[in-house]
Design a protein around this motif. Sequence first.
Motif, short mmCIF file in Angstrom:
data_model
loop_
_atom_site.label_atom_id
_atom_site.label_comp_id
_atom_site.label_asym_id
_atom_site.label_seq_id
_atom_site.Cartn_x
_atom_site.Cartn_y
_atom_site.Cartn_z
N LYS A 166 -1.40 -9.70 0.17
CA LYS A 166 -0.27 -9.28 -0.65
C LYS A 166 0.98 -9.07 0.19
CE LYS A 166 -3.30 -7.00 -3.98
NZ LYS A 166 -3.22 -8.12 -4.94
N PRO A 167 2.14 -9.49 -0.31
CA PRO A 167 3.38 -9.21 0.41
C PRO A 167 3.73 -7.73 0.29
CG PRO A 167 3.87 -10.18 -1.73
CD PRO A 167 2.36 -10.20 -1.58
N ASP A 168 4.45 -7.23 1.28
CA ASP A 168 4.99 -5.87 1.13
C ASP A 168 6.16 -5.92 0.15
OD1 ASP A 168 3.25 -4.61 3.03
OD2 ASP A 168 4.39 -5.64 4.60
N LEU A 169 7.09 -6.83 0.43
CA LEU A 169 8.25 -7.05 -0.42
C LEU A 169 8.37 -8.55 -0.67
CD1 LEU A 169 10.72 -4.75 1.55
CD2 LEU A 169 9.60 -4.16 -0.62
N PHE A 170 8.97 -8.91 -1.79
CA PHE A 170 9.15 -10.34 -2.07
C PHE A 170 10.33 -10.56 -3.00
CE2 PHE A 170 6.49 -8.73 -5.44
CZ PHE A 170 6.82 -9.45 -6.58
N SER A 175 6.22 -3.07 -9.19
CA SER A 175 6.41 -1.62 -9.29
C SER A 175 7.70 -1.25 -10.01
CB SER A 175 6.39 -0.99 -7.90
OG SER A 175 7.46 -1.48 -7.11
N ASP A 176 7.67 -0.14 -10.68
CA ASP A 176 8.79 0.43 -11.42
C ASP A 176 9.80 1.00 -10.42
OD1 ASP A 176 10.48 2.16 -12.86
OD2 ASP A 176 8.90 2.73 -14.26
N ALA A 193 0.83 -2.43 -3.52
CA ALA A 193 1.32 -2.65 -2.16
C ALA A 193 0.54 -1.82 -1.16
CB ALA A 193 2.80 -2.28 -2.09
N ALA A 194 0.54 -2.26 0.10
CA ALA A 194 -0.21 -1.55 1.13
C ALA A 194 0.34 -0.15 1.37
CB ALA A 194 -0.17 -2.36 2.43
N ALA A 226 6.62 3.38 1.75
CA ALA A 226 7.49 2.66 2.68
C ALA A 226 8.34 1.65 1.94
CB ALA A 226 6.66 1.98 3.75
N ASN A 227 7.75 0.95 0.97
CA ASN A 227 8.50 -0.02 0.18
C ASN A 227 9.63 0.64 -0.58
OD1 ASN A 227 6.62 -1.82 1.11
ND2 ASN A 227 5.88 -2.46 -0.91
N LYS A 228 9.31 1.78 -1.21
CA LYS A 228 10.32 2.50 -1.97
C LYS A 228 11.45 2.98 -1.07
CE LYS A 228 11.03 6.38 -5.15
NZ LYS A 228 10.38 7.51 -5.88
N LYS A 229 11.10 3.45 0.11
CA LYS A 229 12.10 3.91 1.07
C LYS A 229 13.04 2.78 1.46
CE LYS A 229 12.50 6.18 5.60
NZ LYS A 229 11.73 6.73 6.75
#
Length: 421
Positions: free
Chosen positions: A85-89, A107-108, A313-314, A318-321
């Motif tokens: 899975k990608p972290d971000l895309f 994600s929302d 996501a993993a 971190a993604n949200k940050k």
Amino acid sequence: MRIHGLRTASLCAAATLFAIAGCSGGSAKKNELKLYNDKNAWTPFFNDLGALAKQQTGLSIKPVGYSDERAYDAFITASFRTKIKPDLFTWQTGSKLKDIVDLRQVSDTSAIWQQAIKDGDLSQDVEKYFTIGGKQYCVPTNVAYWGMFYNKKIFAKYGLKPPATWDDLIKAADTLKQHGQKAFFTQATPNLFTFTWFQQLLAGSDPALYDRLSTGQAKYTDPGVVAAMTRWKSMLDAGYFSDPADTSDPADVFKNGKAAMVNYGTFFATSLTQRGMRPGSDYGFFVIPSVDPSLPKTPLIFETGPLCSLNKAADPAANKKFLSWWVTPAAQEKWSASRGDVSANPRVKVSNPEFAPVSKDAGTGKYQLVQRYFEATPAPILAAALDGFSGFLADPGSYMKVLQTIQKAADGYWSQHKTGS
């Protein structure tokens, strides 16, 4: 669009990447996020942002860029079913975003949007493109306005100025033709952007019809759509366009003077920057005048692309940050300036002097913003249209057959989906 045979190739490409990418699942906190994208040429700019992100957030990014859109789509959709899975895309707005939201894969980001709008970092005008079922998903990777890039040296050579009306634009094309100079760039293959002149001619003639077409409330065989195609044909017949069979990069065609003008989104400036062309001295940019001069506002084609995080996501925190930081002035000033493009953040000053006026005026209501055809059109209809427009460029006399074929795809799609806005 080269549909046949590509599905297998795309899946094979995705499988190869699975083998070399490694598994990104797990619950450990991450300091580096892999950002998968279909903008491989932007890798240096993503790297620049990654360095700044590391300084300001402690998170770096590693871009994984694709040049083949179908292979990229195959990888992302396959990631929904695998541990890779990608972290971000990056993705697309419109029906493609709705599809993955409906699958509950993305994600929302409503909280990020609420705070960003409150801080003045994102606008409600852009928010609607990321809103599905009353919630927001993803944040803008970029925004772009579509208009005309023009070669300033060629314009100066023949005493031309940016046109104020559609008639002025055609007069400029005639002047260039008289001197053996092709006015406009066009390309039948690769066919990702064969829709460019269709969207411009239809939206510039009847933006309401353009909108109805995207929601199944109008047909591709309606008189107004046919009129846009016949106008396009007349421009091709007049010899205004470069050779559709030339597969050279449009930025090279433009720089080499094979076409004096290119109808493209502001992101095209990135390609020009990479080729050493400077805004204001080598090239300029103007909003394309309405085909119908009686329209109260000039239609301006607008697009925005999402930067997303998967639900699974993993490291969701971190993604949200990172996504929260991405929309701030610090990140967007760097992102905008490095590519020479506009920004989704209204507080960011546009560094490219050719884009500053349109960026400012687009936010004041001077233009009627119209969603780009690529995002406004459901994917099955878009596939038929891109194929059709490519064929039309090779054989302009086939325009009615092309429209009938696209409408057949539209009938099939809308028979299974509710029409409406």
